[in-house]
Write a protein that holds these residues in place. Structure first.
Motif, short mmCIF file in Angstrom:
data_model
loop_
_atom_site.label_atom_id
_atom_site.label_comp_id
_atom_site.label_asym_id
_atom_site.label_seq_id
_atom_site.Cartn_x
_atom_site.Cartn_y
_atom_site.Cartn_z
N HIS A 83 99.55 25.97 43.15
CA HIS A 83 98.44 25.21 43.73
C HIS A 83 98.49 23.74 43.30
CE1 HIS A 83 94.37 24.30 45.13
NE2 HIS A 83 94.15 23.74 43.94
N GLY A 84 98.83 23.50 42.02
CA GLY A 84 98.92 22.13 41.54
C GLY A 84 100.06 21.37 42.20
N LEU A 85 101.20 22.03 42.37
CA LEU A 85 102.33 21.37 43.04
C LEU A 85 101.99 21.03 44.49
CD1 LEU A 85 105.37 23.47 41.75
CD2 LEU A 85 104.73 21.16 41.07
N GLN A 86 101.22 21.89 45.12
CA GLN A 86 100.90 21.69 46.53
C GLN A 86 99.81 20.65 46.75
OE1 GLN A 86 99.86 25.72 47.54
NE2 GLN A 86 101.90 26.17 48.38
N ASN A 87 98.90 20.51 45.79
CA ASN A 87 97.70 19.73 46.06
C ASN A 87 97.42 18.55 45.11
OD1 ASN A 87 96.31 21.48 48.26
ND2 ASN A 87 96.85 22.96 46.65
N HIS A 88 98.10 18.50 43.98
CA HIS A 88 97.82 17.40 43.07
C HIS A 88 98.16 16.08 43.77
CE1 HIS A 88 97.50 14.91 39.56
NE2 HIS A 88 97.29 15.95 38.76
N PRO A 89 97.20 15.16 43.86
CA PRO A 89 97.45 13.91 44.62
C PRO A 89 98.53 13.03 44.01
CG PRO A 89 95.33 13.82 43.45
CD PRO A 89 95.81 15.24 43.36
N ALA A 90 98.73 13.12 42.70
CA ALA A 90 99.74 12.27 42.07
C ALA A 90 101.16 12.72 42.39
CB ALA A 90 99.53 12.25 40.56
N LEU A 91 101.32 13.96 42.88
CA LEU A 91 102.65 14.49 43.13
C LEU A 91 103.08 14.37 44.59
CD1 LEU A 91 102.03 15.73 40.29
CD2 LEU A 91 103.43 17.66 40.98
N LEU A 136 110.42 25.13 42.78
CA LEU A 136 109.24 25.79 42.24
C LEU A 136 108.29 26.23 43.36
CD1 LEU A 136 108.56 23.47 39.18
CD2 LEU A 136 109.46 25.80 39.12
N LEU A 137 108.15 25.40 44.38
CA LEU A 137 107.31 25.78 45.52
C LEU A 137 107.89 26.98 46.27
CD1 LEU A 137 106.31 22.28 46.96
CD2 LEU A 137 104.78 23.97 45.91
N ALA A 138 109.22 27.07 46.28
CA ALA A 138 109.86 28.18 46.97
C ALA A 138 109.90 29.45 46.12
CB ALA A 138 111.28 27.78 47.37
N GLY A 139 109.43 29.34 44.87
CA GLY A 139 109.43 30.50 44.00
C GLY A 139 110.79 30.88 43.45
N LEU A 160 113.42 19.88 42.02
CA LEU A 160 112.76 20.88 41.17
C LEU A 160 111.42 21.29 41.78
CD1 LEU A 160 112.66 22.58 38.65
CD2 LEU A 160 111.73 20.61 37.41
N THR A 161 110.68 20.34 42.33
CA THR A 161 109.42 20.67 42.99
C THR A 161 109.64 21.63 44.15
OG1 THR A 161 108.50 18.50 42.41
CG2 THR A 161 107.42 19.70 44.19
N TYR A 184 107.58 20.23 36.49
CA TYR A 184 107.60 21.46 35.69
C TYR A 184 106.26 21.70 34.99
CZ TYR A 184 109.30 25.01 32.45
OH TYR A 184 109.48 26.18 31.75
N THR A 185 105.71 20.68 34.32
CA THR A 185 104.47 20.87 33.58
C THR A 185 103.28 21.08 34.52
OG1 THR A 185 104.24 18.45 33.40
CG2 THR A 185 105.22 19.62 31.54
N THR A 186 103.30 20.44 35.68
CA THR A 186 102.24 20.70 36.66
C THR A 186 102.26 22.16 37.08
OG1 THR A 186 102.34 18.43 37.50
CG2 THR A 186 101.31 20.07 38.92
N HIS A 187 103.44 22.69 37.28
CA HIS A 187 103.57 24.10 37.65
C HIS A 187 103.11 25.01 36.52
CE1 HIS A 187 105.91 27.89 38.39
NE2 HIS A 187 105.37 27.69 39.58
N ARG A 188 103.42 24.66 35.27
CA ARG A 188 103.01 25.49 34.15
C ARG A 188 101.50 25.44 33.92
NH1 ARG A 188 106.14 29.27 33.76
NH2 ARG A 188 104.87 29.81 31.94
#
Length: 261
Positions: free
Chosen positions: A249-257, A94-97, A90-91, A240-244
């Protein structure tokens, strides 16, 4: 299916029950009635083999339990790995749009234009304390000095126990723990709490703490107490919620992901 545990339990019951039965029967004399001596002899013949079978069945049951536990752990590991892989897929989408296929939802009325994308069971909890209070009890005791002293002591003990219970209830902790259904839309989480649908909107989130490795996430809200969700399906919810909330940007850079990228 467990084979040896029932045998172990049965043999152990025979061992204990036979021992308790033999205590009085052991005092049976030679001139006792024939029936009583026969019962004593039969009890002995049943009890003696249980001395040998109980430890044998115990070892077999223990090995069986270990195998069952290992099997459960292996199954759980497979489920956890599958959930993590779903989160990774899913990540990547979402990153691929890539557009997500909306789910057909029945029973829950969505808002106009709202789309649901995930629907799964998971564990749920809320974090809060209570305004617990206790009722102080006083008593009037008339009688002997011992009766009065005992009454006063029991009343004080009851007050102390109620006061301790109220303090424990007031402490902030995770409450309302439940296994429930969560419907995830592009605007909110809809949880079936106690048979009633409850909404948690993304635009009210003030902080959230995703842990895909632990398959859990905690949300803090401006208008509600914190919410925790945890279970094998959580990596997908985290993505999903990180993206929302934070977008690509959150999917690409959030350290927990990091493990989902």
């Amino acid at each position: 299916m467990r084979r040896w545990q029932p045998w172990f339990v049965g043999s152990a019951l025979v061992l204990v029950g036979g021992f308790l039965l033999l205590l009085p029967l052991g005092a049976v004399s030679d001139d006792a009635p024939v029936a009583l001596r026969a019962v004593s002899l039969a009890a002995g013949w049943v009890w003696v083999p249980s001395l040998l079978t109980t430890p044998v069945f115990g070892v077999l049951a223990r090995r069986e339990n270990k195998r069952a536990q290992t099997s459960r752990q292996a199954e759980l590991a497979v489920v956890r790995q599958s959930g993590h892989e779903e989160g990774r897929r899913l990540t990547a989408a979402l990153l691929a749009g890539l557009p997500l296929q909306p789910l057909a939802v029945w029973g829950v009325v969505l808002e106009e234009g709202e789309q649901a994308h995930l629907d799964f069971p998971t564990n749920y909890a809320r974090f809060y304390g209570t305004n617990a209070a206790y009722q102080h009890v006083t008593g009037l005791f008339v009688g002997s000095a011992g009766f009065v002293a005992a009454g006063v002591a029991m009343t004080a003990l009851g007050n102390s126990m109620r006061r301790s219970q109220a303090r424990a209830e007031a402490v902030q902790r995770w409450r309302e723990q439940e296994f429930l259904r969560v419907l995830v839309t592009d605007r909110r989480l809809i949880c079936l709490v106690g048979g009633q649908w409850t909404s948690f909107y993304y635009n009210a989130v003030t902080a959230f703490h995703p842990e895909p490795e632990n398959q859990s996430i905690v949300f803090e809200f401006s208008n509600a107490v914190p919410l925790a969700l945890y279970g094998p399906s959580l990596p997908s919810l985290i993505a999903y919620t990180t993206h929302r909330i934070h977008g690509v940007h959150g999917l690409q850079n959030h350290p927990a992901l990091a493990s989902l990228r």
